[in-house]
Design a protein around this motif. Structure first.
Motif, PDB file in Angstrom:
ATOM      1  N   LEU A 249      10.149  12.595  14.399  1.00 20.93           N
ATOM      2  CA  LEU A 249      11.264  12.948  13.519  1.00 20.93           C
ATOM      3  C   LEU A 249      12.022  11.701  13.066  1.00 20.93           C
ATOM      4  N   LEU A 250      12.238  10.780  13.986  1.00 21.71           N
ATOM      5  CA  LEU A 250      12.939   9.551  13.625  1.00 21.71           C
ATOM      6  C   LEU A 250      12.138   8.742  12.617  1.00 21.71           C
ATOM      7  N   ALA A 251      10.837   8.642  12.826  1.00 17.64           N
ATOM      8  CA  ALA A 251       9.992   7.903  11.886  1.00 17.64           C
ATOM      9  C   ALA A 251       9.992   8.569  10.515  1.00 17.64           C
ATOM     10  N   ASP A 252       9.931   9.897  10.485  1.00 20.22           N
ATOM     11  CA  ASP A 252       9.979  10.613   9.206  1.00 20.22           C
ATOM     12  C   ASP A 252      11.276  10.316   8.465  1.00 20.22           C
ATOM     13  N   TRP A 253      12.368  10.294   9.202  1.00 21.68           N
ATOM     14  CA  TRP A 253      13.652  10.009   8.544  1.00 21.68           C
ATOM     15  C   TRP A 253      13.654   8.608   7.941  1.00 21.68           C
ATOM     16  N   ARG A 290       3.062   0.669   8.898  1.00 23.35           N
ATOM     17  CA  ARG A 290       1.595   0.708   8.907  1.00 23.35           C
ATOM     18  C   ARG A 290       1.091   2.078   9.359  1.00 23.35           C
ATOM     19  N   ALA A 291       0.976   2.271  10.655  1.00 19.43           N
ATOM     20  CA  ALA A 291       0.328   3.488  11.157  1.00 19.43           C
ATOM     21  C   ALA A 291       1.076   4.748  10.736  1.00 19.43           C
ATOM     22  N   ARG A 292       2.376   4.764  10.951  1.00 18.63           N
ATOM     23  CA  ARG A 292       3.118   5.979  10.630  1.00 18.63           C
ATOM     24  C   ARG A 292       3.215   6.188   9.124  1.00 18.63           C
ATOM     25  N   LEU A 293       3.365   5.131   8.367  1.00 16.48           N
ATOM     26  CA  LEU A 293       3.397   5.277   6.905  1.00 16.48           C
ATOM     27  C   LEU A 293       2.072   5.809   6.389  1.00 16.48           C
ATOM     28  N   ALA A 295      -0.152   7.627   7.925  1.00 13.77           N
ATOM     29  CA  ALA A 295      -0.323   9.037   8.291  1.00 13.77           C
ATOM     30  C   ALA A 295       0.586   9.938   7.464  1.00 13.77           C
ATOM     31  N   ARG A 296       1.834   9.506   7.282  1.00 13.87           N
ATOM     32  CA  ARG A 296       2.776  10.324   6.501  1.00 13.87           C
ATOM     33  C   ARG A 296       2.359  10.390   5.038  1.00 13.87           C
ATOM     34  N   PHE A 297       1.847   9.309   4.497  1.00 18.41           N
ATOM     35  CA  PHE A 297       1.377   9.301   3.113  1.00 18.41           C
ATOM     36  C   PHE A 297       0.184  10.235   2.940  1.00 18.41           C
ATOM     37  N   ALA A 298      -0.756  10.192   3.888  1.00 22.11           N
ATOM     38  CA  ALA A 298      -1.921  11.082   3.796  1.00 22.11           C
ATOM     39  C   ALA A 298      -1.492  12.544   3.834  1.00 22.11           C
ATOM     40  N   GLU A 299      -0.520  12.845   4.668  1.00 22.18           N
ATOM     41  CA  GLU A 299      -0.035  14.231   4.746  1.00 22.18           C
ATOM     42  C   GLU A 299       0.647  14.644   3.450  1.00 22.18           C
ATOM     43  N   ALA A 300       1.525  13.762   2.907  1.00 23.93           N
ATOM     44  CA  ALA A 300       2.232  14.092   1.670  1.00 23.93           C
ATOM     45  C   ALA A 300       1.259  14.218   0.494  1.00 23.93           C
ATOM     46  N   ARG A 301       0.267  13.337   0.442  1.00 29.83           N
ATOM     47  CA  ARG A 301      -0.705  13.408  -0.663  1.00 29.83           C
ATOM     48  C   ARG A 301      -1.521  14.687  -0.588  1.00 29.83           C
ATOM     49  N   ALA A 302      -1.910  15.096   0.608  1.00 36.42           N
ATOM     50  CA  ALA A 302      -2.664  16.347   0.746  1.00 36.42           C
ATOM     51  C   ALA A 302      -1.818  17.544   0.327  1.00 36.42           C
ATOM     52  N   ILE A 733       1.850  -4.208  -2.826  1.00 38.09           N
ATOM     53  CA  ILE A 733       2.208  -3.230  -3.857  1.00 38.09           C
ATOM     54  C   ILE A 733       1.738  -1.836  -3.449  1.00 38.09           C
ATOM     55  N   ALA A 734       0.537  -1.738  -2.877  1.00 39.84           N
ATOM     56  CA  ALA A 734       0.013  -0.433  -2.448  1.00 39.84           C
ATOM     57  C   ALA A 734       0.885   0.172  -1.354  1.00 39.84           C
ATOM     58  N   ARG A 735       1.340  -0.673  -0.427  1.00 40.45           N
ATOM     59  CA  ARG A 735       2.196  -0.145   0.631  1.00 40.45           C
ATOM     60  C   ARG A 735       3.543   0.286   0.068  1.00 40.45           C
ATOM     61  N   ALA A 736       4.065  -0.457  -0.886  1.00 48.65           N
ATOM     62  CA  ALA A 736       5.319  -0.053  -1.534  1.00 48.65           C
ATOM     63  C   ALA A 736       5.143   1.271  -2.279  1.00 48.65           C
ATOM     64  N   GLN A 737       3.996   1.439  -2.942  1.00 46.12           N
ATOM     65  CA  GLN A 737       3.731   2.697  -3.645  1.00 46.12           C
ATOM     66  C   GLN A 737       3.704   3.861  -2.655  1.00 46.12           C
ATOM     67  N   ARG A 738       3.169   3.628  -1.478  1.00 40.63           N
ATOM     68  CA  ARG A 738       3.126   4.704  -0.477  1.00 40.63           C
ATOM     69  C   ARG A 738       4.524   5.069   0.006  1.00 40.63           C
ATOM     70  N   LEU A 739       5.348   4.066   0.225  1.00 42.36           N
ATOM     71  CA  LEU A 739       6.723   4.342   0.635  1.00 42.36           C
ATOM     72  C   LEU A 739       7.461   5.141  -0.435  1.00 42.36           C
ATOM     73  N   VAL A 740       7.305   4.733  -1.693  1.00 48.30           N
ATOM     74  CA  VAL A 740       7.961   5.447  -2.792  1.00 48.30           C
ATOM     75  C   VAL A 740       7.441   6.879  -2.873  1.00 48.30           C
ATOM     76  N   PHE A 741       6.137   7.057  -2.701  1.00 49.71           N
ATOM     77  CA  PHE A 741       5.535   8.393  -2.784  1.00 49.71           C
ATOM     78  C   PHE A 741       6.100   9.321  -1.709  1.00 49.71           C
ATOM     79  N   VAL A 742       6.194   8.820  -0.482  1.00 44.60           N
ATOM     80  CA  VAL A 742       6.706   9.647   0.616  1.00 44.60           C
ATOM     81  C   VAL A 742       8.178   9.993   0.378  1.00 44.60           C
TER      82      VAL A 742
END
Length: 784
Positions: A249-253, A290-293, A295-302, A733-742
């Motif tokens: 939950l903390l990581a998601d926040w 890295r790891a949590r981003l 995983a969270r990006f894969a979940e949000a994209r799905a 840039i790809a990692r920044a795009q993932r953060l923005v997407f989430v």
């Protein structure tokens, strides 16, 4: 010496616990003490094997004789192996809480330090047991490797791998259980002499740095303690599953608030201390990024892919073409929106490039690349070129210009073309410039500002707006400053020091004439209220996100408000309405009229009780637009059938019961205004009870769900820097795009379209008096 005394002395010499003589029967007190002692020994033995409480590693049962009596032991007690203190054995749990957890034991969470330390082998065993019962050090947690499966059919979310740390604890406890327990019942316990208490700390020396050295000395001692006892930690570890859930939950926040909350804040000292206090390991920014981003990006994209796949069609929204980053979102028929991606724009984009970006986004979103799933595009720019070109090549699309942008441009047009606004801005600029640059006048104004508002500030200065948006914004801010300081200005020019300035300064006399002129304040209030009237509607549209069917009613409402403004301030209505009509024609689309007719929300009850489409509010040209648009959106073979169904819709309308159900309104909990209870009813009516109008229904459901505003998620300045930083690597840039997407999808899922900075500003000013409201009323100079 008797045989009994000799046996007792022999037992004492051998170091074994003293026992009652076999010849004499054991008393009741002695038997009870022995029974309690043996029970405690058994409990402690099980605890060390991992089947009991943690505190048994630090407490051991002993038999204690009455002080100074020399008689056999008649009491079972608990002894702390760290400081040799003894306690009642009636409640071991309470003893552990009061003595160990609350800091009464001076040696808890440190190496064993008793009056007579045990042998090295026993000391190592005790340390092992203590390690098994203490919190696991943060450094022992390996990187996250486990995944939490999502329901979206895609990837899962990685979770913090606490299992290895907990396994280390269990292994340490198991190793200790295989060795001999710490010895209990030492000879010194049975003597009448109490154990030697630990030595008191020596008095503090005078430090060369004085009291300023105390903090550094405390940190030095803390470092020494950590080095001597690396496994020590102040809290109790949460159960593994609970700890994993809390960290997730903390990581998601952190990830969902990225851009507003820095990931580096995860390593803030206060946050680390808080996590230790509640029994959680630290959360590093490296793990977050890295790891949590991932995983969270894969979940949000799905999840996004599943939502788009379930929808029959969608609308593409493009916002920010005049800024450094364009955000592309997807509006779905069920009223929800999802984020697609952010496109950096280092320089101004051309119409051809915008068309290419929009077409590529629509193709990537559409199932199997079929562009017919894209019902249209809404954008805040390129309405006259790129959007129309896309429509001409793809006739099933309905491409709209953002109405928030249209109303903002209307305010600029009125400010640029109405003489009243230029006159008010020019006079305010003179007043603001004079009081800012003349020290004596500025001091007078600041004194009265402090008396009236509690603070003093300079007045913003700006030139009358011409074409630029920044000029318009600066001029409006200047009008607000002058209106807010209306009373301080009038009081300042009446002061004797200011009258002395007027003797030799013609500019000061001109300022007095303006400030004391009622017509000047009327003019300033008129200019300010006109812009505020329009911008308030813009803010409402940003919050409401109106659909295309609301465009005609919104513009009609704007016409009425501007006519009322003209009457209130005695302004030529013709000039203002000409500006408004020109902006209306520039943003108008035939879909406005068609959606207004097809949306059951706008049906009107006639004299016979039927609910019919509002054709009477359309001009003849707008009625033709309805026919032409419907014909374009169906196949040539279905055009004639669609016109017949439109005629039936015009004459019969909708069943009164369903029409009333669609138009049910209820108060909004946040604002108190009456709003449509179920915005999806309009579309659902066409797909259910109006299913006999099949051809017209296909047009209606693709049309009435379209949004007329492009604003959704807006990248924060931090995100803009991530995406547009020169020289950034592709991986960054790809990692920044993932953060923005989430972050974007989280905000869209909550339907939170507000700006965090604006909400913080509102929170800081909450409870203050509305100074602008108090001062915008025209101040009569004669009353001052």
């Amino acid at each position: 010496m008797s045989a009994e005394e000799g046996a007792s002395a022999s037992a004492s010499a051998s170091g074994a616990p003293a026992a009652p003589p076999e010849q004499a029967p054991m008393g009741a007190e002695e038997a009870a003490a022995r029974k309690r002692y043996e029970a405690l020994v058994q409990v402690r033995a099980k605890a060390v094997k991992g089947k009991g409480a943690w505190y048994w590693a630090h407490l051991e049962p002993v038999l204690v004789p009455p002080p100074g009596s020399g008689v056999p032991p008649k009491m079972a007690r608990l002894r702390c192996v760290l400081c040799a203190a003894t306690f009642s054995a009636s409640n071991p749990s309470r003893t552990a809480s009061e003595h160990l957890k609350r800091g009464a034991c001076p040696n808890f969470a440190a190496p064993l330090a008793t009056a007579s330390p045990p042998p090295p082998q026993q000391q190592q065993q005790a340390l092992t047991v203590a390690a098994a019962s203490s919190i696991v050090p943060i450094s022992s947690f390996p990187p996250s490797t486990q995944r939490r499966h999502s329901t979206g059919g895609g990837g899962g979310r990685k979770r913090h791998a606490l299992a290895a740390a907990y396994a280390a604890v269990e292994a340490a406890a198991a190793a200790a259980s295989q060795s001999q327990l710490v010895m209990v019942g030492e000879p010194s316990v049975y003597s009448s002499t109490p154990p030697t208490p630990p030595a008191l700390p020596a008095p503090r020396q005078v430090l060369s740095g004085g009291r300023g050295d105390l903090g550094a000395l405390a940190r030095l001692e803390d470092s020494v303690k950590r080095l001597k006892s690396p496994v020590a930690s102040p809290g109790a570890m949460l159960p593994r599953q609970q700890a994993e859930a809390a960290l997730a939950l903390l990581a998601d926040w952190f990830l969902e608030s990225s851009g507003s909350v820095s990931l580096a804040a995860a390593e803030h000292a206060k946050l680390k201390a808080f996590l230790r206090q509640v029994g959680l390991p630290e959360l590093s920014r490296g793990e977050l990024a890295r790891a949590r981003l991932d995983a969270r990006f894969a979940e949000a994209r799905a999840d996004v892919a599943a939502r788009v796949r379930d929808a029959r069609f969608f609308q593409l929204a493009a916002d920010g073409w005049r800024e450094h980053v364009v955000t592309l979102s997807v509006n779905l028929p069920n009223g929800t929106s999802v984020f697609h991606r952010a496109v950096p724009m280092p320089g101004p984009a051309s119409s051809d490039y915008a068309e290419e970006v929009l077409l590529d986004a629509a193709s990537s979103i559409s199932a199997s690349g079929d562009l017919r799933h894209c019902a249209g595009v809404v954008a805040d720019r390129f309405g006259s070129k790129a959007l129309r070109d896309l429509e001409s090549r793809h006739p099933w699309m309905v491409n709209l210009s953002c109405q928030i942008h249209g109303l903002t441009r209307l305010a600029r047009d009125l400010a640029r073309e109405l003489p009243l606004f230029h006159s008010a801005a020019a006079n305010c600029a003179k007043i603001a410039s004079y009081f800012n640059t003349k020290p004596a006048a500025r001091a007078l104004l600041h004194r009265h500002q402090v008396e009236e508002h509690g603070h003093a500030e300079l007045l913003r200065v700006a030139a009358p707006p011409s074409n630029g948006g920044s000029e318009f914004t600066a001029a409006f801010a200047m009008l607000e400053d002058v209106l807010t300081s209306a009373r301080p200005l009038q009081l300042a020019v009446l002061d004797e020091p200011y009258k002395l300035l007027c003797i030799d300064d013609s500019a000061a006399r001109e300022i007095v004439d303006m400030v004391q002129n009622r017509a000047f304040w009327t003019e300033v209030e008129a200019a300010h209220s006109l812009v505020k009237l329009i911008m308030d509607m813009v803010k409402e549209m940003e919050a409401e996100r109106p659909l295309v069917g609301q465009c005609l009613p919104l513009w009609e409402d704007m016409r009425g408000k501007i006519r009322g403004w003209c009457r209130k301030f005695n302004v030529d209505e013709g000039a203002a309405m000409n500006v408004l009509e020109r902006r209306f024609r520039k943003g108008y689309h035939p879909a406005w009229s068609a959606a207004f007719i097809l949306d059951p929300l706008y049906l009107i009850k006639d004299a016979s009780g039927r609910y019919l489409p509002p054709f009477k509010y359309l001009t003849p040209e707008q009625e033709k637009d309805v026919d032409r648009l419907i014909t374009r959106l169906v196949s040539p073979e279905e055009a004639h059938l669609a016109m017949m169904e439109l005629m039936k819709w015009r004459t019969e309308g909708l069943d009164p019961l369903y029409a009333q159900a669609v138009q049910v309104r209820q108060p909004d909990p946040a604002t108190g205004k009456m709003k449509i209870a179920n915005k999806q009813s309009s579309r659902l009516v066409w797909e259910t009870c109006l299913s006999e109008l099949k051809t017209l229904g296909k047009v209606a459901v693709r049309l009435i769900f379209l949004h007329t505003t492009a604003k959704g998620f807006r990248c924060t300045p931090t995100m803009v820097r991530w995406l547009t930083a020169p020289g950034s690597s592709a991986a960054r840039i790809a990692r920044a795009q993932r953060l923005v997407f989430v972050a974007a999808n989280s905000k869209l899922e909550r339907k939170d379209f507000s700006n965090d900075d604006d909400r913080d500003a509102e929170l800081l000013t909450e409870g203050d008096d509305d100074m602008l409201t108090d001062q915008t009323a025209i101040v009569d100079p004669s009353s001052v």
